[in-house]
Each structure stands twice: as C-alpha cells, then as structure tokens.
Design an enzyme around this catalytic site. Structure first.
Site, PDB file in Angstrom:
ATOM      1  CB  VAL A   1      -0.972   0.016   1.209  1.00 54.30           C
ATOM      2  CG1 VAL A   1      -0.237   0.023   2.519  1.00 54.30           C
ATOM      3  CG2 VAL A   1      -1.931   1.192   1.129  1.00 54.30           C
ATOM      4  CE  LYS A   2       2.055   7.847  -3.056  1.00 54.93           C
ATOM      5  NZ  LYS A   2       0.994   8.777  -2.703  1.00 54.93           N
ATOM      6  CG  LEU A   3       0.061   4.870   5.076  1.00 54.11           C
ATOM      7  CD1 LEU A   3      -1.403   4.439   4.992  1.00 54.11           C
ATOM      8  CD2 LEU A   3       0.726   4.236   6.282  1.00 54.11           C
TER       9      LEU A   3
END
Length: 81
Positions: free
Chosen positions: A41-43
């Site tokens: 996930v790109k957080l």
C-alpha cells in the site's frame, strides 16, 4: 476493467491519497486488500489541506497498525519526522 489486467504481470497498488486521518488511511488500505488488490500500500495521510503536506504522526500511527496486519507499507512523507 480488472478482468483485463493480468495480476501476474501487474500489481495494482492501493493508495490512501485523500485521507486526512490515520483511521481513514487504515480503512482505505483494508478496503483495497479486501477488493483483491495487494498487501502493498502507498500510505499517505494529509496534514495540510492547502499544501497537501503529510501528517507524519498520523502516517506513523497508520503504519504501525498496517504492518501489524501484514501490509507492506510504502509511506509518502517528507524529511520532517
């Protein structure tokens, strides 16, 4: 559209852009995983609505939660932790 993307060739990456709290970012990441996208996930947790600078404390909070749940977190942040 997902029927036409080969998951062996391409990884769809959930992205929490647009989330202003750690809770919203965690919820968005979980929804992405449940939709079958990825454990990666790109957080991003936005701290300032005008500049879109990240909320580093919220980012760390969300990261801790997601890592405990088995996510691989790629944080969007700046150098001011």
């Amino acid at each position: 559209m997902l029927d036409y993307i080969d998951p062996r060739r391409f990884m769809l990456l959930p992205n929490t852009a647009g989330c202003y709290t750690a809770d919203d970012a965690v919820r968005t990441a979980r929804l992405g995983r449940e939709a079958g996208l990825s454990e990666f996930v790109k957080l991003e947790v936005i701290g300032d609505e005008k500049t879109l600078f990240p909320d580093n404390e919220g980012l760390l909070e969300a990261t801790r939660t997601l890592v405990k749940e088995g996510f691989v977190v790629m944080p969007y942040t700046n150098d001011d932790v």
